[in-house]
Design a protein around this motif. Structure first.
Motif, PDB file in Angstrom:
ATOM      1  N   ASP A 113       0.788  -1.119  -0.088  1.00  0.00           N
ATOM      2  CA  ASP A 113      -0.134  -0.091  -0.025  1.00  0.00           C
ATOM      3  C   ASP A 113       1.027   1.159   0.052  1.00  0.00           C
ATOM      4  OD1 ASP A 113      -2.304  -1.345   0.062  1.00  0.00           O
ATOM      5  OD2 ASP A 113      -2.388  -1.257   2.076  1.00  0.00           O
ATOM      6  N   TRP A 114       1.941   1.335   0.832  1.00  0.00           N
ATOM      7  CA  TRP A 114       2.813   2.475   0.647  1.00  0.00           C
ATOM      8  C   TRP A 114       3.194   2.858  -0.509  1.00  0.00           C
ATOM      9  CZ3 TRP A 114       7.595   2.419  -0.961  1.00  0.00           C
ATOM     10  CH2 TRP A 114       8.429   1.167  -0.815  1.00  0.00           C
ATOM     11  N   MET A 115       3.410   2.001  -1.524  1.00  0.00           N
ATOM     12  CA  MET A 115       3.941   2.308  -2.734  1.00  0.00           C
ATOM     13  C   MET A 115       3.117   3.446  -3.351  1.00  0.00           C
ATOM     14  SD  MET A 115       5.067  -1.533  -4.017  1.00  0.00           S
ATOM     15  CE  MET A 115       4.429  -0.865  -5.614  1.00  0.00           C
ATOM     16  N   ASP A 117       1.530   5.984  -2.170  1.00  0.00           N
ATOM     17  CA  ASP A 117       1.393   7.219  -1.214  1.00  0.00           C
ATOM     18  C   ASP A 117       2.546   8.049  -1.618  1.00  0.00           C
ATOM     19  OD1 ASP A 117       1.260   9.128   0.623  1.00  0.00           O
ATOM     20  OD2 ASP A 117       1.221   7.731   2.388  1.00  0.00           O
ATOM     21  N   PRO A 118       2.166   9.132  -2.559  1.00  0.00           N
ATOM     22  CA  PRO A 118       3.456   9.929  -2.929  1.00  0.00           C
ATOM     23  C   PRO A 118       4.413  10.650  -1.698  1.00  0.00           C
ATOM     24  CG  PRO A 118       1.490  10.458  -4.205  1.00  0.00           C
ATOM     25  CD  PRO A 118       0.921   9.542  -3.170  1.00  0.00           C
ATOM     26  N   SER A 119       3.594  10.711  -0.600  1.00  0.00           N
ATOM     27  CA  SER A 119       4.489  11.287   0.617  1.00  0.00           C
ATOM     28  C   SER A 119       5.418  10.343   1.140  1.00  0.00           C
ATOM     29  CB  SER A 119       3.258  11.612   1.635  1.00  0.00           C
ATOM     30  OG  SER A 119       2.693  10.636   2.216  1.00  0.00           O
ATOM     31  N   ARG A 120       5.075   9.077   1.005  1.00  0.00           N
ATOM     32  CA  ARG A 120       5.987   7.899   1.333  1.00  0.00           C
ATOM     33  C   ARG A 120       7.238   7.751   0.263  1.00  0.00           C
ATOM     34  NH1 ARG A 120       3.004   3.495   4.784  1.00  0.00           N
ATOM     35  NH2 ARG A 120       5.144   3.523   5.974  1.00  0.00           N
ATOM     36  N   THR A 121       6.921   7.706  -1.019  1.00  0.00           N
ATOM     37  CA  THR A 121       7.645   7.568  -2.118  1.00  0.00           C
ATOM     38  C   THR A 121       8.598   8.622  -2.279  1.00  0.00           C
ATOM     39  OG1 THR A 121       6.121   8.174  -3.727  1.00  0.00           O
ATOM     40  CG2 THR A 121       5.909   5.840  -3.084  1.00  0.00           C
ATOM     41  N   GLU A 122       8.287   9.831  -2.103  1.00  0.00           N
ATOM     42  CA  GLU A 122       9.186  10.677  -2.466  1.00  0.00           C
ATOM     43  C   GLU A 122      10.724  10.760  -1.424  1.00  0.00           C
ATOM     44  OE1 GLU A 122       7.332  14.434   0.563  1.00  0.00           O
ATOM     45  OE2 GLU A 122       7.086  14.179  -1.648  1.00  0.00           O
ATOM     46  N   MET A 123      10.512  10.070  -0.428  1.00  0.00           N
ATOM     47  CA  MET A 123      11.693   9.869   0.395  1.00  0.00           C
ATOM     48  C   MET A 123      12.718   9.053  -0.427  1.00  0.00           C
ATOM     49  SD  MET A 123      10.578   7.508   3.576  1.00  0.00           S
ATOM     50  CE  MET A 123      10.425   5.731   3.520  1.00  0.00           C
ATOM     51  N   LEU A 127      10.007  10.464  -8.347  1.00  0.00           N
ATOM     52  CA  LEU A 127       9.370  11.842  -9.075  1.00  0.00           C
ATOM     53  C   LEU A 127       7.973  11.801  -9.264  1.00  0.00           C
ATOM     54  CD1 LEU A 127      12.145  12.242 -11.795  1.00  0.00           C
ATOM     55  CD2 LEU A 127      12.142  13.078  -9.494  1.00  0.00           C
ATOM     56  N   SER A 128       7.247  13.170  -9.634  1.00  0.00           N
ATOM     57  CA  SER A 128       5.964  13.130  -9.547  1.00  0.00           C
ATOM     58  C   SER A 128       5.499  12.548 -10.728  1.00  0.00           C
ATOM     59  CB  SER A 128       5.410  14.776  -9.589  1.00  0.00           C
ATOM     60  OG  SER A 128       6.169  15.243 -10.600  1.00  0.00           O
ATOM     61  N   ASN A 129       6.114  12.254 -11.984  1.00  0.00           N
ATOM     62  CA  ASN A 129       5.499  11.683 -13.050  1.00  0.00           C
ATOM     63  C   ASN A 129       5.971  10.549 -12.957  1.00  0.00           C
ATOM     64  OD1 ASN A 129       8.280  12.066 -13.472  1.00  0.00           O
ATOM     65  ND2 ASN A 129       7.938  12.482 -15.633  1.00  0.00           N
ATOM     66  N   GLU A 130       6.482   9.573 -11.867  1.00  0.00           N
ATOM     67  CA  GLU A 130       6.731   8.433 -11.863  1.00  0.00           C
ATOM     68  C   GLU A 130       5.701   7.617 -10.755  1.00  0.00           C
ATOM     69  OE1 GLU A 130      11.521   8.084 -12.561  1.00  0.00           O
ATOM     70  OE2 GLU A 130      10.716   8.855 -10.649  1.00  0.00           O
ATOM     71  N   ARG A 131       5.757   6.072 -10.867  1.00  0.00           N
ATOM     72  CA  ARG A 131       5.119   5.515  -9.656  1.00  0.00           C
ATOM     73  C   ARG A 131       6.225   4.137  -9.554  1.00  0.00           C
ATOM     74  NH1 ARG A 131       1.482   1.236 -10.443  1.00  0.00           N
ATOM     75  NH2 ARG A 131       0.923   0.879 -12.887  1.00  0.00           N
ATOM     76  N   ILE A 132       6.130   3.674  -8.345  1.00  0.00           N
ATOM     77  CA  ILE A 132       6.533   2.240  -8.338  1.00  0.00           C
ATOM     78  C   ILE A 132       5.935   1.120  -8.900  1.00  0.00           C
ATOM     79  CG2 ILE A 132       7.610   0.579  -6.297  1.00  0.00           C
ATOM     80  CD1 ILE A 132       7.913   2.953  -4.633  1.00  0.00           C
TER      81      ILE A 132
END
Length: 161
Positions: A113-115, A117-123, A127-132
């Protein structure tokens, strides 16, 4: 070795040995794994490798592993390109798993689930135009799954047009 010889043998290790995973090996495997289909020869992926001591940032987010590979996919505005890019990344992940298996490197492909959540992945530098797309837990297996290594036979259903 033939791919058909791998039936049921691709499960990740139950436990990992406390043995480092070489960043050079991961880079070598990725250089081969990127031969994944994509229209226009786009390369919509990026990777973040974390081993000890950097693996400590994964505490509480993932199972313990000697190393982690975050596989990122670019999020295109065009829905068609976005889906095509994600499919190519999935092919890349499978290529990587097959190549790692040849090197006796265990890979567990995980989604959490954390993947999302942008606030958790930015650490991690996402980037804002990517996802895990997935987090790959990497390591040499202390023991492999010892269950039935033969996959159950399935009946494929398809229709001719």
């Amino acid at each position: 070795m033939k791919l058909s010889d791998l039936e049921g043998d691709m499960d990740g290790p139950i436990e990992f040995l406390d043995q480092p995973v070489s960043q050079d090996l991961i880079l070598e495997l990725l250089n081969h794994a990127v031969w994944a289909p994509n229209d226009g020869l786009r390369e919509p992926w990026r990777f973040i490798f974390a081993d000890n001591p950097y693996g400590d940032i994964m505490q509480g987010l993932q199972n313990q592993a000697p190393a982690y590979l975050l596989v990122l996919v670019k999020e295109e505005a065009d829905q068609y390109k976005r889906e095509e890019d994600f499919a190519a990344v999935c092919c890349l992940i499978q290529n990587f798993r097959l190549l790692a298996h040849e090197q006796s490197l265990g890979v567990r492909c995980t989604l959490h689930d954390w993947m999302y959540d942008p606030s958790r992945t930015e650490m991690f530098g996402v980037l804002s135009n990517e996802r895990i797309a997935a987090v790959l837990e990497l390591g040499y297996g202390a023991n492999q799954w010892k269950g039935n290594t033969k996959l159950p036979e399935t009946q494929l259903h398809f229709e001719l047009l």
